[in-house]
Design an enzyme around this catalytic site. Structure first.
Site, PDB file in Angstrom:
ATOM      1  N   SER A  22       0.819  -1.223   0.000  1.00 53.79           N
ATOM      2  CA  SER A  22       0.000   0.000   0.000  1.00 53.79           C
ATOM      3  C   SER A  22       0.851   1.270   0.000  1.00 53.79           C
ATOM      4  O   SER A  22       0.323   2.362   0.070  1.00 53.79           O
ATOM      5  CB  SER A  22      -0.938   0.006   1.205  1.00 53.79           C
ATOM      6  OG  SER A  22      -0.216  -0.207   2.415  1.00 53.79           O
ATOM      7  N   ASN A 110      -2.038  -2.463  13.307  1.00 56.25           N
ATOM      8  CA  ASN A 110      -3.479  -2.205  13.321  1.00 56.25           C
ATOM      9  C   ASN A 110      -3.824  -0.945  14.107  1.00 56.25           C
ATOM     10  O   ASN A 110      -4.621  -0.114  13.643  1.00 56.25           O
ATOM     11  CB  ASN A 110      -4.227  -3.410  13.889  1.00 56.25           C
ATOM     12  CG  ASN A 110      -3.997  -4.662  13.054  1.00 56.25           C
ATOM     13  OD1 ASN A 110      -3.430  -4.571  11.955  1.00 56.25           O
ATOM     14  ND2 ASN A 110      -4.414  -5.817  13.556  1.00 56.25           N
ATOM     15  N   HIS A 156     -39.358  23.886 -10.772  1.00 63.21           N
ATOM     16  CA  HIS A 156     -39.526  23.007 -11.952  1.00 63.21           C
ATOM     17  C   HIS A 156     -38.827  23.591 -13.180  1.00 63.21           C
ATOM     18  O   HIS A 156     -39.248  23.353 -14.304  1.00 63.21           O
ATOM     19  CB  HIS A 156     -41.003  22.782 -12.277  1.00 63.21           C
ATOM     20  CG  HIS A 156     -41.835  22.420 -11.093  1.00 63.21           C
ATOM     21  ND1 HIS A 156     -41.974  21.148 -10.621  1.00 63.21           N
ATOM     22  CD2 HIS A 156     -42.550  23.207 -10.241  1.00 63.21           C
ATOM     23  CE1 HIS A 156     -42.751  21.142  -9.553  1.00 63.21           C
ATOM     24  NE2 HIS A 156     -43.106  22.385  -9.285  1.00 63.21           N
ATOM     25  N   SER A 277     -13.805  25.189 -27.989  1.00 59.22           N
ATOM     26  CA  SER A 277     -14.048  23.936 -28.698  1.00 59.22           C
ATOM     27  C   SER A 277     -12.971  23.795 -29.770  1.00 59.22           C
ATOM     28  O   SER A 277     -12.547  24.777 -30.374  1.00 59.22           O
ATOM     29  CB  SER A 277     -15.427  23.990 -29.332  1.00 59.22           C
ATOM     30  OG  SER A 277     -15.468  23.137 -30.462  1.00 59.22           O
ATOM     31  N   LYS A 283     -17.369  28.866 -29.593  1.00 62.69           N
ATOM     32  CA  LYS A 283     -17.750  28.325 -28.276  1.00 62.69           C
ATOM     33  C   LYS A 283     -16.830  28.748 -27.147  1.00 62.69           C
ATOM     34  O   LYS A 283     -15.633  28.889 -27.303  1.00 62.69           O
ATOM     35  CB  LYS A 283     -17.757  26.790 -28.335  1.00 62.69           C
ATOM     36  CG  LYS A 283     -18.765  26.251 -29.309  1.00 62.69           C
ATOM     37  CD  LYS A 283     -20.020  25.810 -28.649  1.00 62.69           C
ATOM     38  CE  LYS A 283     -19.778  24.479 -27.999  1.00 62.69           C
ATOM     39  NZ  LYS A 283     -20.965  23.845 -27.539  1.00 62.69           N
ATOM     40  N   GLU A 290     -18.828  22.365 -15.208  1.00 64.51           N
ATOM     41  CA  GLU A 290     -19.217  20.997 -15.589  1.00 64.51           C
ATOM     42  C   GLU A 290     -18.365  19.976 -14.850  1.00 64.51           C
ATOM     43  O   GLU A 290     -18.840  18.905 -14.466  1.00 64.51           O
ATOM     44  CB  GLU A 290     -19.084  20.822 -17.105  1.00 64.51           C
ATOM     45  CG  GLU A 290     -20.167  21.575 -17.852  1.00 64.51           C
ATOM     46  CD  GLU A 290     -19.955  21.629 -19.349  1.00 64.51           C
ATOM     47  OE1 GLU A 290     -20.902  21.966 -20.056  1.00 64.51           O
ATOM     48  OE2 GLU A 290     -18.829  21.353 -19.819  1.00 64.51           O
ATOM     49  N   GLN A 322      -7.579  -1.754   4.300  1.00 63.76           N
ATOM     50  CA  GLN A 322      -6.537  -1.012   3.598  1.00 63.76           C
ATOM     51  C   GLN A 322      -7.148  -0.213   2.436  1.00 63.76           C
ATOM     52  O   GLN A 322      -6.558   0.744   1.953  1.00 63.76           O
ATOM     53  CB  GLN A 322      -5.479  -2.001   3.083  1.00 63.76           C
ATOM     54  CG  GLN A 322      -4.345  -1.351   2.334  1.00 63.76           C
ATOM     55  CD  GLN A 322      -3.172  -2.310   2.147  1.00 63.76           C
ATOM     56  OE1 GLN A 322      -2.453  -2.596   3.090  1.00 63.76           O
ATOM     57  NE2 GLN A 322      -2.999  -2.817   0.935  1.00 63.76           N
ATOM     58  N   LYS A 325      -8.151   4.069   2.108  1.00 64.12           N
ATOM     59  CA  LYS A 325      -7.357   5.275   1.907  1.00 64.12           C
ATOM     60  C   LYS A 325      -7.536   5.955   0.559  1.00 64.12           C
ATOM     61  O   LYS A 325      -7.734   7.175   0.493  1.00 64.12           O
ATOM     62  CB  LYS A 325      -5.869   4.973   2.126  1.00 64.12           C
ATOM     63  CG  LYS A 325      -5.587   4.661   3.575  1.00 64.12           C
ATOM     64  CD  LYS A 325      -4.206   4.111   3.776  1.00 64.12           C
ATOM     65  CE  LYS A 325      -4.134   3.299   5.037  1.00 64.12           C
ATOM     66  NZ  LYS A 325      -4.982   2.066   5.012  1.00 64.12           N
TER      67      LYS A 325
HETATM   68  N1  ARG Z   1      -1.208  -1.287   5.144  1.00 56.45           N
HETATM   69  C1  ARG Z   1      -2.144  -1.690   6.141  1.00 56.45           C
HETATM   70  C2  ARG Z   1      -3.436  -0.856   6.036  1.00 56.45           C
HETATM   71  O1  ARG Z   1      -3.389   0.143   5.446  1.00 56.45           O
HETATM   72  C3  ARG Z   1      -1.576  -1.511   7.500  1.00 56.45           C
HETATM   73  C4  ARG Z   1      -2.105  -2.442   8.540  1.00 56.45           C
HETATM   74  C5  ARG Z   1      -1.669  -3.845   8.269  1.00 56.45           C
HETATM   75  N2  ARG Z   1      -2.048  -4.701   9.324  1.00 56.45           N
HETATM   76  C6  ARG Z   1      -2.046  -6.034   9.192  1.00 56.45           C
HETATM   77  N3  ARG Z   1      -2.388  -6.714  10.206  1.00 56.45           N
HETATM   78  N4  ARG Z   1      -1.769  -6.559   8.067  1.00 56.45           N
HETATM   79  O2  ARG Z   1      -4.440  -1.234   6.541  1.00 56.45           O
END
Ligand code: ARG
Length: 460
Positions: A22, A110, A156, A277, A283, A290, A322, A325
């Protein structure tokens, strides 16, 4: 450096790694991860896990890392670390050696990711509040400039009753006020610190979680470790703030797109926020507006996606989380950009007062005024409504606006109609008569503007 591996005899497949990693998006949590790690090192020191010399070495190295990251966040992306937590820990170990391996004592990714993300969410609030505030102030500036500019009001999408451009601006100020306070409310609920909850069951070391929470600028620690690591309500709430506000911005955009159309011609957008355009030289397209309208769909989609991801997830942490995000980052970035763009559009907006006045005058939008006139002559409103309906049909047949009918025509519909009717059918009279609180009468608009200006200036 992987943070795990002792249990494994085979390396992870490269494809899986790519799927699992990630870092390419959670690198945005670098600063929060470092700040959280420094706070954790202090908590470990107070719990007797690190001595103060060790803690200071860790803190120094992390502070240096923070400065490096702030100067150039893109360097993080050069790494093949799994996520930002592994990256920060790896960097620390590179600098302080084995000592760095003590930092993760009693902590889990975590509670770490939950803390990082909450810190990040909290930091977005003042930024977004500031942007909403700017847009509101720009709306009020335009409202002041166009305080008396008449605009047709629609229901309307049919011309209904005249309003003023200031009134239209102030309607959006109200919507943004709700967005503002919604965000403030969300902030109150996200102000608890999950750090010290461990993987799910709490930490096994004597951490003072109150002190830890305060050191990270949270109001209090979270109360339940299972909930702490599974809770993403703050993500949803922030996205919900974005969703509501984008809904408002898209209506703002739609109104202006319509006002800008060749058919309405009420406004002219600046060259700075329009584009041409490739084929049709005449235009000038309202792309800025938009795109605000279009990007609203994308923010709604991200919110719906987040709800789906969290739905029915068993306690506690699951890797599904995960996925919280990218949608959040994108939704908030988009919201910020749209607030910014809306402000730019307003800044150089030109009004065609002749057109707005002409449109407000037409479309029989003084019909309610006529009915109110009949009421003032003692006719019950329901009956007056009926009479005016018939007058409108008559005027349409004669291809005349109501105020140009001769008195003799009016008299055929009600003998109570006198010469004074013509004064009542003017635009000015229509506006002036809506004089109860919140209406379009000039003194109500003045009152609303003054109140709004005061309220916004008190915010600082
Ligand atoms: N990259 C993970 C996330 O964004 C971090 C937590 C990972 N925890 C685990 N037990 N694998 O959630």
């Amino acid at each position: 450096m992987a943070l795990w591996g002792g249990r494994f005899s085979q390396a992870a497949d490269a494809k899986f790694q790519q799927f699992n990693d990630s870092l390419r998006f959670d690198y945005r949590l670098a600063e929060q991860d470092i700040v959280g790690s420094i706070a954790w090192s202090n908590a470990l020191c107070k719990a007797g896990v690190l001595n103060s010399d060790e803690q200071q070495k860790i803190e120094l190295a992390l502070n240096e890392l923070k400065a490096k990251v702030l100067a150039d966040p893109s360097q993080i992306l050069q790494s093949d670390a799994e996520d930002i937590h592994s990256w920060v820990e790896g960097q620390l170990i590179n600098v302080v050696g084995d000592l760095g391996k003590k930092l993760h004592t009693g902590r889990s990714r975590n509670d770490q990711v939950a803390t990082d993300l909450k810190l990040w969410c909290k930091q977005q609030v003042p930024v977004l509040l500031g942007k909403i505030d700017e847009l509101q102030k720009q709306l009020v500036t335009v409202a002041r400039q166009q305080q008396a500019t008449v605009l047709p009001g629609y229901t309307h999408l049919q011309r209904a009753q005249p309003v003023t451009f200031a009134h239209w601006c102030l309607a959006y100020v109200e919507m943004l006020d709700r967005d503002f306070t919604r965000l403030q409310d969300a902030h109150k609920r996200m102000d608890t610190c999950p750090l010290g909850s461990g993987a799910l069951a709490g930490t096994g070391f004597p951490i003072d979680r109150h002190e830890l929470a305060l050191s990270l600028d949270f109001a209090a620690p979270t109360r339940n470790s299972l909930d702490s690591v599974s809770d993403r309500d703050h993500v949803l709430e922030l996205m919900n703030c974005a969703v509501n506000s984008m809904m408002h911005l898209s209506r703002f955009a739609e109104d202006l797109i319509f006002y800008n159309s060749g058919e309405a011609g009420f406004i002219e957008l600046s060259d700075r926020v329009t584009s041409g355009s490739s084929l049709m030289p005449q235009k000038k397209n309202p792309d800025s507006l938009e795109l605000i309208r279009g990007k609203t769909g994308r923010v709604f989609g991200a919110y719906a996606g987040m709800m789906m991801t969290l739905k029915a997830l068993p306690l506690a942490y699951n890797k599904d989380m995960q996925e919280d995000k990218e949608g959040l980052f994108d939704a908030l970035d988009t919201w910020y950009d749209c607030l910014d763009m809306a402000e730019m559009v307003l800044h150089d907006l030109k009004l065609n007062e002749e057109k707005t006045r002409e449109a407000a005058q037409g479309g029989y939008s003084n019909a309610t005024e006529m009915a109110d006139y009949l009421v003032s002559k003692g006719i019950p409103f329901r009956e007056a409504h009926h009479i005016v309906g018939a007058i409108v049909v008559h005027a349409i047949a004669k291809k005349l606006p109501m105020e140009e009918l001769p008195l003799s025509d009016f008299k055929e519909f009600s003998p109570l109609i006198e010469d004074d009717v013509f004064g009542r059918l003017s635009l000015e009279s229509s506006l002036a008569s809506r004089c109860a609180l919140g209406g379009v009468a000039p003194d109500q608009i003045e009152f609303a503007l003054t109140q709004t200006e005061q309220r916004l200036s008190q915010r600082g």
